[in-house]
Write a protein that holds these residues in place. Sequence first.
Motif, mmCIF file in Angstrom:
data_model
loop_
_atom_site.group_PDB
_atom_site.id
_atom_site.type_symbol
_atom_site.label_atom_id
_atom_site.label_comp_id
_atom_site.label_asym_id
_atom_site.label_seq_id
_atom_site.Cartn_x
_atom_site.Cartn_y
_atom_site.Cartn_z
ATOM 1 N N GLY A 12 0.809 -1.210 0.000
ATOM 2 C CA GLY A 12 0.000 0.000 0.000
ATOM 3 C C GLY A 12 0.841 1.259 0.000
ATOM 4 O O GLY A 12 0.538 2.233 -0.705
ATOM 5 N N ALA A 13 1.929 1.264 0.783
ATOM 6 C CA ALA A 13 2.801 2.439 0.826
ATOM 7 C C ALA A 13 3.464 2.686 -0.525
ATOM 8 O O ALA A 13 3.576 3.833 -0.982
ATOM 9 N N ALA A 14 3.901 1.613 -1.190
ATOM 10 C CA ALA A 14 4.526 1.765 -2.502
ATOM 11 C C ALA A 14 3.536 2.312 -3.528
ATOM 12 O O ALA A 14 3.872 3.200 -4.327
ATOM 13 N N CYS A 15 2.313 1.815 -3.496
ATOM 14 C CA CYS A 15 1.305 2.285 -4.454
ATOM 15 C C CYS A 15 0.895 3.724 -4.168
ATOM 16 O O CYS A 15 0.666 4.506 -5.102
ATOM 17 N N ARG A 16 0.800 4.094 -2.891
ATOM 18 C CA ARG A 16 0.488 5.487 -2.563
ATOM 19 C C ARG A 16 1.609 6.415 -3.009
ATOM 20 O O ARG A 16 1.365 7.543 -3.444
ATOM 21 N N THR A 17 2.852 5.942 -2.893
ATOM 22 C CA THR A 17 3.990 6.759 -3.306
ATOM 23 C C THR A 17 3.968 7.023 -4.805
ATOM 24 O O THR A 17 4.263 8.134 -5.264
ATOM 25 N N MET A 18 3.596 6.020 -5.580
ATOM 26 C CA MET A 18 3.579 6.180 -7.035
ATOM 27 C C MET A 18 2.347 6.924 -7.532
ATOM 28 O O MET A 18 2.395 7.584 -8.580
ATOM 29 N N ALA A 19 1.242 6.827 -6.804
ATOM 30 C CA ALA A 19 -0.032 7.333 -7.316
ATOM 31 C C ALA A 19 -0.013 8.840 -7.538
ATOM 32 O O ALA A 19 -0.388 9.325 -8.617
ATOM 33 N N SER A 20 0.410 9.594 -6.535
ATOM 34 C CA SER A 20 0.330 11.054 -6.635
ATOM 35 C C SER A 20 1.192 11.628 -7.754
ATOM 36 O O SER A 20 0.702 12.426 -8.563
ATOM 37 N N PRO A 21 2.491 11.277 -7.856
ATOM 38 C CA PRO A 21 3.280 11.854 -8.956
ATOM 39 C C PRO A 21 2.796 11.437 -10.334
ATOM 40 O O PRO A 21 2.817 12.246 -11.271
ATOM 41 N N ILE A 22 2.352 10.190 -10.478
ATOM 42 C CA ILE A 22 1.870 9.750 -11.791
ATOM 43 C C ILE A 22 0.582 10.484 -12.156
ATOM 44 O O ILE A 22 0.415 10.968 -13.291
ATOM 45 N N ALA A 23 -0.340 10.591 -11.195
ATOM 46 C CA ALA A 23 -1.591 11.303 -11.469
ATOM 47 C C ALA A 23 -1.326 12.777 -11.761
ATOM 48 O O ALA A 23 -1.932 13.362 -12.675
ATOM 49 N N GLY A 24 -0.418 13.392 -10.992
ATOM 50 C CA GLY A 24 -0.086 14.787 -11.249
ATOM 51 C C GLY A 24 0.569 14.989 -12.603
ATOM 52 O O GLY A 24 0.290 15.973 -13.305
ATOM 53 N N TYR A 25 1.443 14.062 -12.979
ATOM 54 C CA TYR A 25 2.094 14.165 -14.290
ATOM 55 C C TYR A 25 1.070 14.051 -15.416
ATOM 56 O O TYR A 25 1.102 14.822 -16.387
ATOM 57 N N LEU A 26 0.148 13.097 -15.285
ATOM 58 C CA LEU A 26 -0.867 12.932 -16.325
ATOM 59 C C LEU A 26 -1.784 14.147 -16.407
ATOM 60 O O LEU A 26 -2.201 14.545 -17.508
ATOM 61 N N TYR A 27 -2.096 14.745 -15.266
ATOM 62 C CA TYR A 27 -2.935 15.943 -15.302
ATOM 63 C C TYR A 27 -2.179 17.090 -15.971
ATOM 64 O O TYR A 27 -2.769 17.879 -16.721
#
Length: 419
Positions: free
Chosen positions: A320-335
Amino acid sequence: MVGELTVNPKHEPKAFAVMPFVWSIGTIVGPTIGGYFATPSENFPGLFSARGLFARFPYLLPNLICAGLMLLSIVAGYLLLDETHPDMQPWSTPSDLANTAAETPLIPAQAGTTTAAANLAQESSYGTFNNVEVDQTEEWRVNDSGRPRSIVSSSEGKVFTKRVAMFIVALGIFTYHSMTYDHLLPIFLQDERVGDIVVFSQNPLGGGLGLSTQQVGIIMSINGLCALFVQAVVFPMVASLLGIWRSFLLVTMLHPIAYFIVPYLALLPEHLTYPGIYTCLAIRNILSILAYPLLLILIKEAAPSHSCLGKINGLAASTGAACRTMASPIAGYLYGVGVQIDFTAIAWFASAAVAVIGAAQALLLRPNKNGETHHISPNMPCRFAAGERSKGKVVHVQVREVEELEGEEQADERTRLLA
């Protein structure tokens, strides 16, 4: 710390249920503070100068308030909480400490900002403020003489079985797209609105809703209230009616809808914006808040034995910690890419695609065949709740008689059920 402070083991379910409740209160109060006190020079011109410190740093005031609350929490903990470490007790002597063992607390698993952390090895609330009781059916294999046929320690077997690994992968997928929603929503709400008239170079899904920081803070606070209602009322009702496994499949299959519909809020007329926002939040809260405890219950069910829960909880928390770490930067980059190509919906559709992968992966999972029966009840008194169950735990035991003929073991078809 909660488990150490709880003297009576019977009170542990209620004690652990307090943590998700307080977390839910924080999701209500936090956005209110952030939204109401942001940009104070604009919202409170009579108190804050347009050229002062808070005008240069518009988000300084809410951060100072949060820092003050944290300092107050530290002082309250220091003055009011008792020390539980065995090495720091007033009665401790070298002889006592030689025979004292202290366990390092396990890192709890967590999905998103709307869900509280949960430790699978300790609590029975699974991140909610409900008590989840499990009646298990155990199978005993004995010879015709009544002696055990074989004794195999379950702790010696494989810990991370295929079922455990698959459910932890499902938790990781859910954690990822749930965190992207929490990250993208405030950005989308405050992003500039394209407008009702779309020119040739503009895309109707190329912007946000253009709301102010205060408006977003109010929306997020109401979202916390909605989450509180879902945890207290909707989760136990749905889980009791449909069961754990069918509820999990239902919310997992419907989860992509929660992401797919959000960017289309920009197409609504302004007088329907708020009803549309709260509809999207209600759908997302129901699906997300139900999915998280259901996944934790299924992971705990898949464990070969209770002695393995510490290792399984560690892997689940790390995933869960690894997925939370990746989620925000990837979502921000895509936005950000969506802003450049005038199509910000790409970030939401990417999260919906991950949710679709999670739905497809859920079809590969299988429910537990050991016959667990779950009883979900509120830890606090409720006049609308069903009658309280008996505190006595019932274990159903199936005893199969087997015979050994010429070195080969053949199971008898007769089965006894002992309660």
